[in-house]
Design a protein around this motif. Structure first.
Motif, PDB file in Angstrom:
ATOM      1  N   CYS A  11       2.139   5.500   4.230  1.00 14.53           N
ATOM      2  CA  CYS A  11       1.128   6.548   4.138  1.00 14.53           C
ATOM      3  C   CYS A  11       1.780   7.889   4.378  1.00 14.53           C
ATOM      4  O   CYS A  11       2.225   8.160   5.489  1.00 14.53           O
ATOM      5  N   ASP A  12       1.857   8.685   3.353  1.00 16.87           N
ATOM      6  CA  ASP A  12       2.470   9.994   3.500  1.00 16.87           C
ATOM      7  C   ASP A  12       1.433  11.095   3.334  1.00 16.87           C
ATOM      8  O   ASP A  12       0.520  10.972   2.517  1.00 16.87           O
ATOM      9  N   SER A  13       1.596  12.138   4.091  1.00 19.01           N
ATOM     10  CA  SER A  13       0.700  13.290   3.969  1.00 19.01           C
ATOM     11  C   SER A  13       1.524  14.532   3.706  1.00 19.01           C
ATOM     12  O   SER A  13       2.558  14.736   4.337  1.00 19.01           O
ATOM     13  N   LEU A  14       1.048  15.315   2.766  1.00 13.48           N
ATOM     14  CA  LEU A  14       1.709  16.580   2.467  1.00 13.48           C
ATOM     15  C   LEU A  14       0.704  17.696   2.722  1.00 13.48           C
ATOM     16  O   LEU A  14      -0.404  17.670   2.187  1.00 13.48           O
ATOM     17  N   ILE A  22       0.858  -1.193   0.000  1.00 20.21           N
ATOM     18  CA  ILE A  22       0.000   0.000   0.000  1.00 20.21           C
ATOM     19  C   ILE A  22       0.889   1.237   0.000  1.00 20.21           C
ATOM     20  O   ILE A  22       1.756   1.372   0.860  1.00 20.21           O
ATOM     21  N   VAL A  23       0.698   2.090  -0.987  1.00 19.47           N
ATOM     22  CA  VAL A  23       1.427   3.361  -0.997  1.00 19.47           C
ATOM     23  C   VAL A  23       0.396   4.472  -1.156  1.00 19.47           C
ATOM     24  O   VAL A  23      -0.265   4.573  -2.185  1.00 19.47           O
ATOM     25  N   SER A  24       0.201   5.240  -0.126  1.00 20.15           N
ATOM     26  CA  SER A  24      -0.823   6.268  -0.169  1.00 20.15           C
ATOM     27  C   SER A  24      -0.190   7.638   0.050  1.00 20.15           C
ATOM     28  O   SER A  24       0.557   7.838   0.999  1.00 20.15           O
ATOM     29  N   LYS A  25      -0.472   8.552  -0.863  1.00 19.77           N
ATOM     30  CA  LYS A  25       0.086   9.896  -0.770  1.00 19.77           C
ATOM     31  C   LYS A  25      -1.057  10.894  -0.723  1.00 19.77           C
ATOM     32  O   LYS A  25      -1.774  11.067  -1.710  1.00 19.77           O
ATOM     33  N   CYS A  55      -5.659  23.155   6.543  1.00 24.64           N
ATOM     34  CA  CYS A  55      -6.175  21.885   6.061  1.00 24.64           C
ATOM     35  C   CYS A  55      -5.828  20.795   7.073  1.00 24.64           C
ATOM     36  O   CYS A  55      -5.104  21.051   8.030  1.00 24.64           O
ATOM     37  N   GLY A  56      -6.374  19.627   6.841  1.00 21.97           N
ATOM     38  CA  GLY A  56      -6.100  18.541   7.772  1.00 21.97           C
ATOM     39  C   GLY A  56      -5.722  17.267   7.055  1.00 21.97           C
ATOM     40  O   GLY A  56      -6.198  16.992   5.952  1.00 21.97           O
ATOM     41  N   ALA A  57      -4.827  16.484   7.668  1.00 24.13           N
ATOM     42  CA  ALA A  57      -4.486  15.170   7.138  1.00 24.13           C
ATOM     43  C   ALA A  57      -4.639  14.170   8.272  1.00 24.13           C
ATOM     44  O   ALA A  57      -4.230  14.452   9.398  1.00 24.13           O
ATOM     45  N   HIS A  58      -5.270  13.055   7.983  1.00 26.56           N
ATOM     46  CA  HIS A  58      -5.539  12.070   9.027  1.00 26.56           C
ATOM     47  C   HIS A  58      -5.197  10.679   8.505  1.00 26.56           C
ATOM     48  O   HIS A  58      -5.381  10.407   7.337  1.00 26.56           O
ATOM     49  N   THR A  59      -4.731   9.827   9.389  1.00 27.83           N
ATOM     50  CA  THR A  59      -4.441   8.450   8.988  1.00 27.83           C
ATOM     51  C   THR A  59      -5.116   7.495   9.953  1.00 27.83           C
ATOM     52  O   THR A  59      -4.974   7.637  11.171  1.00 27.83           O
ATOM     53  N   PHE A  60      -5.892   6.566   9.400  1.00 27.61           N
ATOM     54  CA  PHE A  60      -6.574   5.566  10.234  1.00 27.61           C
ATOM     55  C   PHE A  60      -6.190   4.163   9.767  1.00 27.61           C
ATOM     56  O   PHE A  60      -6.892   3.577   8.943  1.00 27.61           O
ATOM     57  N   PRO A  61      -5.082   3.641  10.239  1.00 26.39           N
ATOM     58  CA  PRO A  61      -4.745   2.271   9.833  1.00 26.39           C
ATOM     59  C   PRO A  61      -5.389   1.249  10.779  1.00 26.39           C
ATOM     60  O   PRO A  61      -5.398   1.452  12.001  1.00 26.39           O
ATOM     61  N   TYR A  62      -5.947   0.201  10.207  1.00 28.90           N
ATOM     62  CA  TYR A  62      -6.486  -0.891  11.026  1.00 28.90           C
ATOM     63  C   TYR A  62      -5.692  -2.142  10.658  1.00 28.90           C
ATOM     64  O   TYR A  62      -5.594  -2.472   9.481  1.00 28.90           O
ATOM     65  N   SER A 108       4.544  15.895   5.941  1.00 30.28           N
ATOM     66  CA  SER A 108       5.460  16.983   5.641  1.00 30.28           C
ATOM     67  C   SER A 108       4.707  18.190   5.104  1.00 30.28           C
ATOM     68  O   SER A 108       3.523  18.110   4.793  1.00 30.28           O
ATOM     69  N   LYS A 109       5.399  19.274   4.999  1.00 34.10           N
ATOM     70  CA  LYS A 109       4.802  20.507   4.480  1.00 34.10           C
ATOM     71  C   LYS A 109       5.629  20.993   3.311  1.00 34.10           C
ATOM     72  O   LYS A 109       6.844  20.813   3.312  1.00 34.10           O
ATOM     73  N   ILE A 110       4.986  21.577   2.338  1.00 34.15           N
ATOM     74  CA  ILE A 110       5.772  22.224   1.285  1.00 34.15           C
ATOM     75  C   ILE A 110       6.370  23.454   1.929  1.00 34.15           C
ATOM     76  O   ILE A 110       5.666  24.300   2.445  1.00 34.15           O
TER      77      ILE A 110
END
Lengths: 481, 254
Positions: free
Chosen positions: A391-394, A358-361, A400-407, A424-426
């Motif tokens: 799982c990466d969040s930019l 799984i590669v999620s951006k 704005c918001g970034a959330h990760t819910f791994p089960y 990360s942030k630009i």
């Protein structure tokens, strides 16, 4: 406000490119949802009795179900009785080939940059064009049929290949799977059907282009891909919709079946209307996509680039039933303005030595909310199952918001599951560095975002990857045309 | 080429530069030295157009143009290059891709046709030799996981590709071992011509053994307090900055 925030602020002024609509004479179902409407749709499509019964059964189950509330998205209650469930361009007679298709309809696709004329098309991609509730044209059908490959609209498949439909429809996503899948099973209108016979490697990309045109109409398409043993196909899906003030509902179901040693690659570039700057309008995209690696050594790979929709609720999943089967999920989800996305995948390991990746951006800008939700489940008999998740969040800007819910649910001690996540942030620093080399700010952001999403974009077929790169830049930038 | 007059700049209200005057002609190499916090890097950043710094007074004329009126990217396109003290990482973007975008945007600004892939690669191969940079490094993500030396070498390589008129090297020697220092300096020296100029911002005299300056300026408390030739750098190396600080500070109290 710091500099990068201001830059990002400017980006939100970009208008949606495919926001236009066309007036054509339509054949429409009355507004509302009841058994009568379902009968009306089924009759319109001249469906066999068993399919009508299947729809009605789904509808009756749906009536007892509740809309899911667990997703990290918020929207007003959708008035499902206020929608139209069937709308199709009126065609006096059914076109036998492309030459007989209403030129006005072909024009719609031309404006979207999709030329359905086979001679003018690039070799290597067959297209099924779905407008609102029906498929208007499918290209390269003859070429494909010589290899025994069936690629046609779902409605046509019901008529021409009823046995295959009967066998596989609902076999991966049961009609009662979830609220929206049940609704789709009751009212689905059209979509694509692909069948790759045993041992055949499909020589061209198969693709469906979905377009919503009519107002107040839900699009409920159904796609079914069956890859028999030792076959291969790569399938692409693209979508756009006009810009309207009201929200529109899109609730699709995609099912993939892969036999032993078969491989299916499914790529989506989703660009539904995301709503305007103030969060008005936009598509509600509630989609159920699932594939089953039924045979040993089979492989299903999902790649998605999600840029549109006001609200997205989508988890392309793999059931890894066959031993040594492989499931992959590569995703870039971009949200801007007031968009909300709750997307991810499920990897269900049933067979031995199954592997998933799984590669999620996620990329969030404006005031949007972007959630990754993913499940990795290893069943008791899935000895030596392997999973790797990244799982990466930019984040762009600070609203704005970034959330990760791994089960993660492991029932076999030999399983190896890895989960990595970054946020990360630009940075202003990155943008300034590009500026100092002579690169304009917008191009700098495009460069940085595409670099970030590269691992996923690399999975897309060449032509699509270029499109997707442009789309990413467009979604985030204000003035690049 | 570059004329800085009475330049004042501050960050978040704190004045850093308090009246810089500097004239640089084509073909010259100027070294800016000074103790920590004297404003050396600020001067480099202000010339490149970093937004956080507010210019409160003075002017900078670059080839007859009012440089401060230009955006950072236009300054770069006009021929100002800053070799960063801490080059940033851009994951997923190869140096090659990054540079091609940069080179072509600069060319477009100057009214030149973009370089096609073949011409670009030919140019790259030619410039790679200057800083002995490995092609493998250039296909990797920009600066990501590069060693300190590799980052600095890559900066000079970018400089070679962009062919600037004015290059500002901000502490390019920091974090370099002696071999890397030689390679980087050698690259800079080869790029030197009678048409371009270089500002070397450095803390130590060491770099100036390799990149020999025509003039050395000492920056202290936001002003150039002493100028001289390369001998001044040697004097500083020997005596440190204290004697200059004392001279300036006692003058200020009088």
């Amino acid at each position: 406000m710091s500099k990068d925030n201001q830059i990002l602020e400017d980006f939100t002024s970009k208008e949606y490119e495919h926001g236009w609509s066309v007036n054509y004479e339509a054949d429409e179902a009355p507004i509302g949802l009841n058994e009568g409407i379902i009968q009306w749709i089924s009759a319109k499509k001249e469906e066999p009795q068993w399919l009508l019964e299947w729809r009605l059964k789904a509808f009756r189950t749906w009536l007892t179900m509740e809309e899911p509330k667990w997703a990290n998205v918020h929207y007003p209650k959708i008035d499902l009785q206020g929608l139209r469930y069937y709308s199709a361009p009126k065609q006096t007679k059914k076109p036998k080939n492309l030459d007989e298709v209403d030129p006005e309809l072909l024009d719609i696709y031309k404006r979207l940059g999709i030329n359905l004329n086979e001679q003018k098309r690039l070799q290597g991609i067959a297209v099924d064009a779905v407008l609102d509730s029906v498929s208007v044209a499918t290209t390269f059908k003859d070429t494909l049929s010589k290899l025994g490959i069936v690629f046609c609209s779902f409605s046509e498949a019901v008529k021409e290949h009823p046995d295959l439909i009967k066998k596989y429809l609902g076999s991966v996503v049961p009609m009662t799977d979830n609220y929206y899948a049940a609704l789709n099973s009751a009212v689905f209108s059209d979509g694509s059907f692909c069948y790759i016979p045993k041992g055949v490697r499909c020589p061209m990309e198969l693709s469906t282009y979905f377009r919503i045109n009519a107002a107040n109409t839900g699009q409920f398409e159904r796609t079914l891909i069956v890859a028999e043993d030792e076959s291969y196909c790569s399938y692409l899906e693209g979508c756009t919709a006009p810009q309207r003030d009201e929200n529109q509902l899109h609730a699709a179901v995609v099912e993939i079946y892969a036999g032993s040693h078969a491989e299916v690659k499914y790529s989506t570039v989703q660009n539904w209307f995301p709503g305007d700057k103030n969060g008005k309008g936009g598509i509600y995209n509630f989609v159920t996509k699932r594939g089953i690696c039924a045979g040993d050594h089979s492989k299903i790979s999902w790649t998605q680039v999600e840029t549109g929709s006001a609200v997205t609720w989508k988890y392309p999943s793999c059931i890894l039933k066959g031993d040594y089967s492989i499931g992959e999920f590569y995703s870039v989800a971009v949200t801007n303005n007031y968009q909300q996305a709750d997307t991810g995948t499920k990897m269900i390991h049933i067979g031995k030595n199954t592997k998933s990746r799984i590669v999620s951006k996620g990329i969030s800008a404006g005031k949007s909310q972007n959630s990754y939700r993913g499940q990795v489940q290893v069943m008791k008999r899935a000895t030596n199952a392997r999973n790797f998740s990244q799982c990466d969040s930019l984040l762009m800007g600070d609203r704005c918001g970034a959330h990760t819910f791994p089960y993660i649910d492991i029932n076999n001690p030999t399983a190896k599951v890895e989960h990595e996540a970054t946020t990360s942030k630009i940075g202003e620093d990155q943008i300034f560095y590009c500026n100092q080399r002579g690169i304009a700010t917008e191009d700098a952001v495009a460069l940085i975002v595409n670099g970030y999403a590269k691992e996923v974009l690399n999975q897309l077929p060449m032509e699509f990857a270029v499109e997707a790169q442009k789309l990413l830049a467009l979604t985030l930038e204000g003035s690049v045309g | 080429m570059l004329s800085i007059k009475n330049l004042h700049a501050s960050i978040e209200g704190t004045p850093i530069l308090r009246g810089i005057n500097l004239e640089i002609k084509a073909g010259e190499v100027h070294a800016i030295m000074g103790p920590n916090g004297s404003g050396k890097s600020t001067l480099a950043s202000v010339l490149a157009g970093r937004e956080e710094y507010e210019v409160t007074d003075g002017e900078v004329i670059f080839n007859g143009k009012d440089l401060l009126e230009y955006s950072p990217e236009d300054r770069a396109r006009e021929g100002v290059f800053l070799a960063f003290q801490y080059p940033v990482e851009i994951p997923g973007v190869s140096s090659t891709n990054f540079l091609r975008t940069a080179v072509n945007q600069v060319r477009e600004y100057r009214g030149l046709d973009p370089l096609d892939a073949v011409k670009f690669l030919t140019l790259m191969k030619e410039k790679m030799k200057l800083v002995e940079i490995d092609q493998k490094l250039l296909s990797r993500s920009l600066n990501e996981g590069f060693s300190g030396g590799e980052k600095k070498r890559n900066e000079i390589f970018q400089m070679a590709m962009l062919e600037p008129k004015l290059s500002i090297l901000d502490e390019t020697d920091s974090g370099l071992d002696i071999d890397a220092l030689k390679i980087v300096s050698n690259g800079v020296n080869q790029l030197k011509s009678k048409d371009n100029a270089t500002i070397v911002v450095t803390h130590y005299q060491r770099l100036l053994d390799y990149i020999v300056p025509d003039y050395v300026h000492v920056l202290y408390k936001g002003r150039i307090v002493k100028s001289g030739t390369k001998e001044l750098a040697l004097e500083l190396e020997e005596k440190g900055y204290d004697w200059i600080k004392e001279a300036v500070d006692s003058e200020a109290t009088v």
